[in-house]
Design an enzyme around this catalytic site. Sequence first.
Site, PDB file in Angstrom:
ATOM      1  N   ARG A  34       0.853  -1.206   0.000  1.00 31.78           N
ATOM      2  CA  ARG A  34       0.000   0.000   0.000  1.00 31.78           C
ATOM      3  C   ARG A  34       0.885   1.251   0.000  1.00 31.78           C
ATOM      4  NH1 ARG A  34      -0.844   4.782   2.470  1.00 31.78           N
ATOM      5  NH2 ARG A  34      -0.665   3.864   4.551  1.00 31.78           N
ATOM      6  N   ASP A  35       1.523   1.550   1.128  1.00 30.74           N
ATOM      7  CA  ASP A  35       2.352   2.765   1.159  1.00 30.74           C
ATOM      8  C   ASP A  35       3.578   2.592   0.264  1.00 30.74           C
ATOM      9  OD1 ASP A  35       2.736   5.346   1.908  1.00 30.74           O
ATOM     10  OD2 ASP A  35       2.908   4.969   4.050  1.00 30.74           O
ATOM     11  N   TYR A 162      -6.419   5.124  11.412  1.00 28.97           N
ATOM     12  CA  TYR A 162      -5.231   5.957  11.152  1.00 28.97           C
ATOM     13  C   TYR A 162      -5.543   7.391  11.542  1.00 28.97           C
ATOM     14  CZ  TYR A 162      -2.116   3.333   7.900  1.00 28.97           C
ATOM     15  OH  TYR A 162      -1.201   2.489   7.327  1.00 28.97           O
ATOM     16  N   GLU A 164      -4.227  10.477  10.423  1.00 33.59           N
ATOM     17  CA  GLU A 164      -3.297  11.044   9.453  1.00 33.59           C
ATOM     18  C   GLU A 164      -2.728  12.376   9.950  1.00 33.59           C
ATOM     19  OE1 GLU A 164      -4.914  12.094   5.644  1.00 33.59           O
ATOM     20  OE2 GLU A 164      -2.995  11.827   4.643  1.00 33.59           O
ATOM     21  N   THR A 197       3.093  11.251   9.145  1.00 33.04           N
ATOM     22  CA  THR A 197       2.766  11.285   7.708  1.00 33.04           C
ATOM     23  C   THR A 197       3.818  12.027   6.881  1.00 33.04           C
ATOM     24  OG1 THR A 197       0.458  11.215   8.311  1.00 33.04           O
ATOM     25  CG2 THR A 197       0.942  11.972   6.078  1.00 33.04           C
ATOM     26  N   HIS A 225       3.908   4.602  12.624  1.00 30.60           N
ATOM     27  CA  HIS A 225       4.147   4.539  11.176  1.00 30.60           C
ATOM     28  C   HIS A 225       5.111   5.676  10.824  1.00 30.60           C
ATOM     29  CE1 HIS A 225       2.150   4.172   6.972  1.00 30.60           C
ATOM     30  NE2 HIS A 225       2.882   5.259   6.880  1.00 30.60           N
ATOM     31  N   HIS A 227       7.903   7.880   8.488  1.00 30.36           N
ATOM     32  CA  HIS A 227       8.384   8.223   7.130  1.00 30.36           C
ATOM     33  C   HIS A 227       9.807   8.733   7.243  1.00 30.36           C
ATOM     34  CE1 HIS A 227       5.279   7.507   4.121  1.00 30.36           C
ATOM     35  NE2 HIS A 227       4.438   7.572   5.141  1.00 30.36           N
TER      36      HIS A 227
END
Length: 525
Positions: A34-35, A162, A164, A197, A225, A227
């Site tokens: 997905r990501d 989530y 975001e 995010t 999560h 990045h």
Amino acid sequence: MQAVIQLDSKQQPVQRNSNTKSPRHIEIMDTTLRDGEQTSGVSFSASEKLTIAQLLLTEVKVDRIEIASARVSEGEFKAVKKITEWASANGHLDRIEVLTFVDGDTSVNWMLQAGAKVMNLLTKGSLNHLTHQLKKTPEQHFEDIAKVIALATSKGLQCNVYLEDWSNGMRNSKEYVLQFIDFLQTQPIKRVLLPDTLGVLIPSEVYQYILELTSAYPNLHFDFHAHNDYDLGTANVLEAVKAGAHGLHLTINGMGERAGNAPLASAIAVLNDYVKEVKTSVVEKSLYSVSKLVETFSGFRISANKPIVGENVFTQTAGIHADGDKKNKLYFNDLMPERFGRERKYALGKTSGKANIENNLQQLGIQLSGEDLKKVTQRIIELGDRKEAVTQADLPYIISDVLDSDTIREKVHVENYVLTHSKNLRPSVTLKISIEGESFEEHAQGDGQYDAFMNALKKVYTQKGLELPTLTDYEVRIPPGGKSDALCETIITWSFSGREFKTRGLDSDQTVSAIQATQKMLNLI
Ligand SMILES: CC(=O)SCCNC(=O)CCNC(=O)[C@H](O)C(C)(C)COP(=O)(O)OP(=O)(O)OC[C@H]1O[C@@H](n2cnc3c(N)ncnc32)[C@H](O)[C@@H]1OP(=O)(O)O
């Protein structure tokens, strides 16, 4: 008084924690499909997605995988269906997740038709995103979310949520985030997913924010999560776990939007080595093969120095390092290549010392005398100086070339040459050669560069009243697995005065290696 320091003769991996409590399980959710697929220019086919999903769940043994965003396309729908059919038949359906939206019944219906059971509902985790993108108040947003969750639950779906832009939410609208999590506590959801995010957090902030939430909401499950915008993805997941996060979202090769996500292999290695009070179910040995598979399917090439999975990361290049390893594994760390199904290598080139070359010879089962080893080392350094890549597979060729040249007394020496190759013109050569100290210069054309070289040579030998052997065979080989910059071996068979003999040349350029073989021949007749 002098302190006495004792070293283990064989260094063992450091035990950083003697905690005897059984380790806490960290759920690993892989979001490559997905990501990871949000990497610019990457799109997996349905079959590729299925293959990666199967490998992740059965070989790599991550706990969960996120395989798509709902609603994206017909192709994505087919891919999800293909995976859910396989997962359903093999008891993995509750490990398959799909990102969905706050969109009434649209995503829920998409999920149901695609056969998926776990939704990761994308909501707004910062007031900034909520106000400017959805243009709603927190109360309206919570109401919309509650409706989607109620509908999904009534249809037998499981919900994770989530938040975001949560990281900016914690920085700039914490009150909203806490109000949101209070609301989530009233909802039938399984996990709260906290994305950084935009990859803006630094490790100390990750630790602080996650600790705040895990302390304030001990009954909730939090996934983090990361990045990688500041290249802090791995450092940040490490801090999240230390602060009590229950799960992590990772991707193979760190694929993902912009600078990508935290890479699965690095995150697993660092958790295994530095946080002894936790464990994951991921099989370290499978990380390299899954990285290669995803690299092939995605076309997204990883750098050779990418930790754990990059081509060079277990290769020592410096002679001093090879020497230390040979004496007492002095340049090993806890990242032993065997853990990841890989092996340590010793690169050959201008920084190679004897120990480096010996290591390679040992792996090939070749033994050389000290004197020969010196000559071979010298030749490898010369090749390295010319920027030529020397691999282990080149070694037998180099040895045979060096030892061969050594037995020949040099009476003929090719001093200089200029080779030309131009469109619509015959290749030509200007050659300067010395025979027993006397210099000759000639120019000739030919059907190819080597043919032109031989024609110039013939002119010199004719002028000198000498005869040249006849070339009866010409063979070119590159070492197995050779690349475009690999060495090239030319073996020429000559016939002269009723006898046949071979000479060999070795260079990255085919014509040059043929000229080397020819010079050897001139010194043998
Ligand atoms: C954490 C992350 O990485 S988020 C990644 C989420 N995944 C994706 O974006 C997958 C790829 N996206 C898509 O294929 C499309 O954007 C779709 C199918 C989701 C929507 O497509 P479109 O209807 O054409 O909308 P578009 O992409 O132009 O704009 C997004 C819309 O979603 C809205 N939106 C944004 N976040 C959410 C949310 N969490 N829930 C519901 N709607 C949302 C936006 O406000 C905008 O609505 P508007 O058109 O009424 O202003």
